[in-house]
Scaffold this motif. Structure first.
Motif, PDB file in Angstrom:
ATOM      1  N   LEU A 140      25.604  53.752  39.182  1.00 27.35           N
ATOM      2  CA  LEU A 140      26.563  53.949  40.285  1.00 27.35           C
ATOM      3  C   LEU A 140      26.681  55.423  40.658  1.00 27.35           C
ATOM      4  O   LEU A 140      27.769  55.965  40.819  1.00 27.35           O
ATOM      5  CB  LEU A 140      27.946  53.380  39.923  1.00 27.35           C
ATOM      6  CG  LEU A 140      28.077  51.864  39.999  1.00 27.35           C
ATOM      7  CD1 LEU A 140      29.462  51.423  39.547  1.00 27.35           C
ATOM      8  CD2 LEU A 140      27.803  51.349  41.402  1.00 27.35           C
ATOM      9  N   ASP A 352      41.776  51.713  33.572  1.00 29.17           N
ATOM     10  CA  ASP A 352      40.770  51.154  34.480  1.00 29.17           C
ATOM     11  C   ASP A 352      39.717  50.346  33.739  1.00 29.17           C
ATOM     12  O   ASP A 352      38.672  50.023  34.301  1.00 29.17           O
ATOM     13  CB  ASP A 352      40.052  52.287  35.247  1.00 29.17           C
ATOM     14  CG  ASP A 352      40.849  52.721  36.464  1.00 29.17           C
ATOM     15  OD1 ASP A 352      41.872  52.074  36.760  1.00 29.17           O
ATOM     16  OD2 ASP A 352      40.453  53.704  37.110  1.00 29.17           O
ATOM     17  N   ARG A 378      45.287  39.350  37.400  1.00 28.24           N
ATOM     18  CA  ARG A 378      45.040  39.873  38.746  1.00 28.24           C
ATOM     19  C   ARG A 378      44.432  41.275  38.662  1.00 28.24           C
ATOM     20  O   ARG A 378      43.482  41.606  39.365  1.00 28.24           O
ATOM     21  CB  ARG A 378      46.359  39.913  39.521  1.00 28.24           C
ATOM     22  CG  ARG A 378      46.180  40.132  41.007  1.00 28.24           C
ATOM     23  CD  ARG A 378      47.509  40.334  41.680  1.00 28.24           C
ATOM     24  NE  ARG A 378      48.192  41.492  41.117  1.00 28.24           N
ATOM     25  CZ  ARG A 378      49.452  41.813  41.395  1.00 28.24           C
ATOM     26  NH1 ARG A 378      50.182  41.058  42.180  1.00 28.24           N
ATOM     27  NH2 ARG A 378      49.995  42.896  40.858  1.00 28.24           N
ATOM     28  N   ARG A 379      44.975  42.081  37.751  1.00 24.82           N
ATOM     29  CA  ARG A 379      44.450  43.446  37.582  1.00 24.82           C
ATOM     30  C   ARG A 379      43.000  43.399  37.103  1.00 24.82           C
ATOM     31  O   ARG A 379      42.142  44.145  37.586  1.00 24.82           O
ATOM     32  CB  ARG A 379      45.333  44.184  36.563  1.00 24.82           C
ATOM     33  CG  ARG A 379      44.970  45.638  36.339  1.00 24.82           C
ATOM     34  CD  ARG A 379      45.653  46.537  37.336  1.00 24.82           C
ATOM     35  NE  ARG A 379      45.446  47.947  37.059  1.00 24.82           N
ATOM     36  CZ  ARG A 379      46.347  48.756  36.503  1.00 24.82           C
ATOM     37  NH1 ARG A 379      47.533  48.286  36.157  1.00 24.82           N
ATOM     38  NH2 ARG A 379      46.088  50.030  36.307  1.00 24.82           N
ATOM     39  N   ALA A 381      40.852  41.004  37.606  1.00 26.85           N
ATOM     40  CA  ALA A 381      40.011  40.541  38.711  1.00 26.85           C
ATOM     41  C   ALA A 381      39.757  41.678  39.695  1.00 26.85           C
ATOM     42  O   ALA A 381      38.649  41.841  40.208  1.00 26.85           O
ATOM     43  CB  ALA A 381      40.655  39.353  39.417  1.00 26.85           C
ATOM     44  N   GLY A 382      40.791  42.471  39.948  1.00 21.94           N
ATOM     45  CA  GLY A 382      40.660  43.578  40.895  1.00 21.94           C
ATOM     46  C   GLY A 382      39.741  44.670  40.396  1.00 21.94           C
ATOM     47  O   GLY A 382      39.144  45.403  41.182  1.00 21.94           O
ATOM     48  N   LEU A 383      39.609  44.794  39.082  1.00 26.52           N
ATOM     49  CA  LEU A 383      38.753  45.829  38.498  1.00 26.52           C
ATOM     50  C   LEU A 383      37.343  45.314  38.215  1.00 26.52           C
ATOM     51  O   LEU A 383      36.473  46.074  37.807  1.00 26.52           O
ATOM     52  CB  LEU A 383      39.368  46.351  37.195  1.00 26.52           C
ATOM     53  CG  LEU A 383      40.632  47.207  37.337  1.00 26.52           C
ATOM     54  CD1 LEU A 383      41.273  47.443  35.976  1.00 26.52           C
ATOM     55  CD2 LEU A 383      40.307  48.531  38.017  1.00 26.52           C
ATOM     56  N   ALA A 384      37.112  44.021  38.412  1.00 32.72           N
ATOM     57  CA  ALA A 384      35.798  43.447  38.099  1.00 32.72           C
ATOM     58  C   ALA A 384      34.772  43.870  39.144  1.00 32.72           C
ATOM     59  O   ALA A 384      35.086  43.984  40.318  1.00 32.72           O
ATOM     60  CB  ALA A 384      35.893  41.930  38.041  1.00 32.72           C
ATOM     61  N   THR A 385      33.547  44.124  38.703  1.00 32.58           N
ATOM     62  CA  THR A 385      32.443  44.404  39.620  1.00 32.58           C
ATOM     63  C   THR A 385      31.617  43.132  39.820  1.00 32.58           C
ATOM     64  O   THR A 385      31.118  42.870  40.893  1.00 32.58           O
ATOM     65  CB  THR A 385      31.534  45.501  39.036  1.00 32.58           C
ATOM     66  OG1 THR A 385      32.349  46.620  38.694  1.00 32.58           O
ATOM     67  CG2 THR A 385      30.502  45.951  40.046  1.00 32.58           C
ATOM     68  N   PRO A 387      30.900  39.512  40.611  1.00 28.99           N
ATOM     69  CA  PRO A 387      31.611  38.464  41.351  1.00 28.99           C
ATOM     70  C   PRO A 387      31.871  37.210  40.502  1.00 28.99           C
ATOM     71  O   PRO A 387      32.897  36.539  40.688  1.00 28.99           O
ATOM     72  CB  PRO A 387      30.680  38.124  42.519  1.00 28.99           C
ATOM     73  CG  PRO A 387      29.710  39.245  42.607  1.00 28.99           C
ATOM     74  CD  PRO A 387      29.635  39.876  41.261  1.00 28.99           C
ATOM     75  N   ARG A 390      34.890  37.868  38.455  1.00 23.18           N
ATOM     76  CA  ARG A 390      36.073  37.873  39.325  1.00 23.18           C
ATOM     77  C   ARG A 390      36.490  36.430  39.635  1.00 23.18           C
ATOM     78  O   ARG A 390      37.668  36.072  39.521  1.00 23.18           O
ATOM     79  CB  ARG A 390      35.732  38.624  40.613  1.00 23.18           C
ATOM     80  CG  ARG A 390      36.920  38.912  41.493  1.00 23.18           C
ATOM     81  CD  ARG A 390      36.474  39.520  42.808  1.00 23.18           C
ATOM     82  NE  ARG A 390      35.771  40.785  42.641  1.00 23.18           N
ATOM     83  CZ  ARG A 390      34.625  41.111  43.240  1.00 23.18           C
ATOM     84  NH1 ARG A 390      34.037  40.261  44.059  1.00 23.18           N
ATOM     85  NH2 ARG A 390      34.078  42.266  43.031  1.00 23.18           N
ATOM     86  N   LEU A 394      39.966  34.452  38.684  1.00 23.54           N
ATOM     87  CA  LEU A 394      40.835  33.939  39.744  1.00 23.54           C
ATOM     88  C   LEU A 394      40.803  32.411  39.786  1.00 23.54           C
ATOM     89  O   LEU A 394      41.357  31.792  40.686  1.00 23.54           O
ATOM     90  CB  LEU A 394      40.421  34.528  41.100  1.00 23.54           C
ATOM     91  CG  LEU A 394      40.641  36.044  41.224  1.00 23.54           C
ATOM     92  CD1 LEU A 394      40.023  36.578  42.508  1.00 23.54           C
ATOM     93  CD2 LEU A 394      42.128  36.383  41.170  1.00 23.54           C
TER      94      LEU A 394
END
Lengths: 396, 121
Positions: A140, A352, A378-379, A381-385, A387, A390, A394
């Motif tokens: 990255l 993070d 939720r946190r 899932a939001g930090l997952a790269t 899919p 994620r 969810l």
């Protein structure tokens, strides 16, 4: 394996050997890499159709030599370089006699003067011949920034006067830990959870096996190879037929790759026989306990917890603290695990760290704190790269 | 530093998408936005209405021209944005990789110029 894949694997093996050999012969990075890049490209286009030659390294060396000679002529240094090139020609007639300088190359890539963030990338480029853009993406990092980092690192190595001679045992023992650290970083590049492996996981596992083969008297090299082989053996089972994420506890052991696990166990036994335990051997032992579920049908969480106790004492790593808390929850109950996890969260590096939030979600749910579980999920899932990860979190 | 994440995606594919799948993507964005906020990185961010609602405006020889549709016809369209506060480009790229749109579309990562630095003395 397809003809193209076989050709690529053999060509990569030859690439690192030959680059190390040419550097040890005193060629500069830029000239040696340019020459090999051409030879490598020629091999990848010729071999799948014509078949891999009997002596692939001799083939690559011949192709690379032509280019080196041209380069030297253009640079009008032919006279100075001639004896060197003649020696290369002698070596070429007997590729078996090509000494393997790759361990020296690996050590040079992780030398103290090379910035830690460049070490893994440098190994992947020099030893496996991967292109900088692909390495950059996996870490990255922008390709331009990675390119500069690699150029700077090579300049440092050249300035330090590395000779790429075969290293002595004491030198290997002192400098190998930085190599292993970088290979582990390459394995986890771009992945939220080091255990899941990133885009270069297969290549990093290859480097770990190479290190173990080149330094068989170093138990941590064997340990890292065992660790990565165990993780790679389970990777395919981490997805179902529809591509959905499957957590370790739900994986079918029948889908784990037995040959890789057996190789890992052999390496780990050899490491243990050397009588010098360490971080990677313990990490591999944890994975070995997980692998035993194939035979015993259960996971010995108490054993895993003890291994993580030892690892936490050794490394103080917040990542280890998270894994230890999960093992503690399995061995002693959710509330014990949750307490350990919340204590670990004092480390700001976990804010993070996606697997921390995923673990918190699971343990909070099990301890009956559903609101905290939902917020943590939720946190996570939001930090997952990934899919698939994620969607798993969810509930999709 | 402030960085814009510009989310490009094929809006026709979005319109064809079954409702359940669309809901899952909304859920993913909801979680992503919450994670940005909880990390203290969120400044602003919203999805945009489809390009069929777009207009373009320009002045030519002093006369305004108003056109229906977006500025450029492209295969993927700007569908949303985030404005985030991060320490460096490394962090910005990491957040971009986590954006749900990265899995099916493309995230353009653009550092914001500071107007304050350019203000006349």
């Amino acid at each position: 394996m397809t003809a193209a894949a076989t050709a690529e694997r053999i060509a990569r093996d030859g690439y690192g050997r030959l680059l190390a050999f040419l550097l040890a012969r005193g060629h500069g990075f830029a000239a040696a890499e340019d020459a090999l890049a051409d030879a490598f490209a020629a091999a990848l286009s010729a071999w799948p159709a014509s078949g891999v030659p009997d002596r692939p390294e001799a083939w690559l060396l011949t192709a690379a030599r032509r280019r080196l000679v041209d380069g030297h002529r253009r640079a009008a240094t032919a006279a100075a370089a001639a004896p060197d090139l003649l020696r290369d020609e002698a070596a070429e007639t007997d590729a078996e006699a090509l000494p393997d300088h790759r361990l020296a190359l690996l050590l040079a890539c992780a030398a103290p003067g090379v910035e830690p963030g460049a070490r893994a990338a440098l190994m992947l480029q020099c030893v496996l011949g991967l292109d900088a853009a692909r390495i950059a993406s996996a870490f990255l990092v922008s390709p331009a920034a990675m390119g500069q980092r690699l150029v700077r690192a090579k300049r440092r190595i050249a300035a330090a006067g590395a000779r790429f001679a075969l290293p002595g045992r004491a030198e290997v023992a002192a400098r190998l830990p930085a190599v292993l650290e970088a290979i582990y970083a390459a394995y986890a590049a771009g992945a939220a959870d080091p255990e899941d492996g990133g885009a270069l996981a297969g290549e990093a596992a290859w480097l770990a096996r190479l290190s173990a083969a080149l330094a068989p008297e170093e138990p941590e090299a064997l340990g890292l190879a065992a660790l990565l082989l165990h993780l790679e053996a389970r990777r395919p089972a981490g997805r179902d037929a529809a591509g959905r994420y499957v957590p370790l506890s739900a994986q079918d052991p029948g889908r784990w790759q037995l040959p890789a696990q057996a190789e890992a166990e052999t390496l780990l036994r050899r490491a243990a026989a050397l009588g010098r335990p360490g971080r990677f051997q313990w990490e591999a032992a944890v994975q070995s306990v997980h692998a035993a579920r194939r035979v015993t049908g259960r996971t010995d969480w108490a054993a895993i917890r003890l291994l993580y106790d030892a690892l936490l004492g050794l490394t103080g790593s917040p990542v280890v603290a998270v894994n230890r808390a999960v093992a503690l929850a399995e061995a002693e109950g959710a509330s014990a695990g949750l307490a350990a996890l919340r204590a670990a969260a004092a480390d700001p590096r976990l804010a993070d760290y996606q697997p921390y939030w995923a673990a918190l979600a699971a343990l909070a749910d099990r301890a009956g704190d559903l609101a905290a579980g939902a917020a943590a999920r939720r946190r996570a899932a939001g930090l997952a790269t990934d899919p698939a990860m994620r969607a798993f979190l969810l509930g999709g | 530093m402030q960085v814009m994440l510009l989310i490009y995606d094929d809006e026709a594919a979005w319109e064809r998408m079954p409702e359940a799948e669309r809901k899952a993507i909304y859920g993913a964005y909801f979680a992503y936005t919450a994670a940005l906020r909880e990390a203290g990185a969120m400044i602003a961010g919203e999805p945009l209405q489809p390009t069929s609602t777009a207009h373009t405006v320009r002045l030519r020889d002093g006369a305004p021209q108003v056109l229906d549709g977006p500025y450029a016809e492209t295969k993927e369209q700007l569908g949303g944005y985030y404005l985030i506060e991060v320490a460096d480009m490394t962090q910005a790229l990491r957040w971009a990789a986590r954006c749900p749109g990265a899995a099916h579309g493309t995230i353009e990562v653009r550092p914001v110029m500071s107007m304050a630095a350019m203000a006349p003395a």
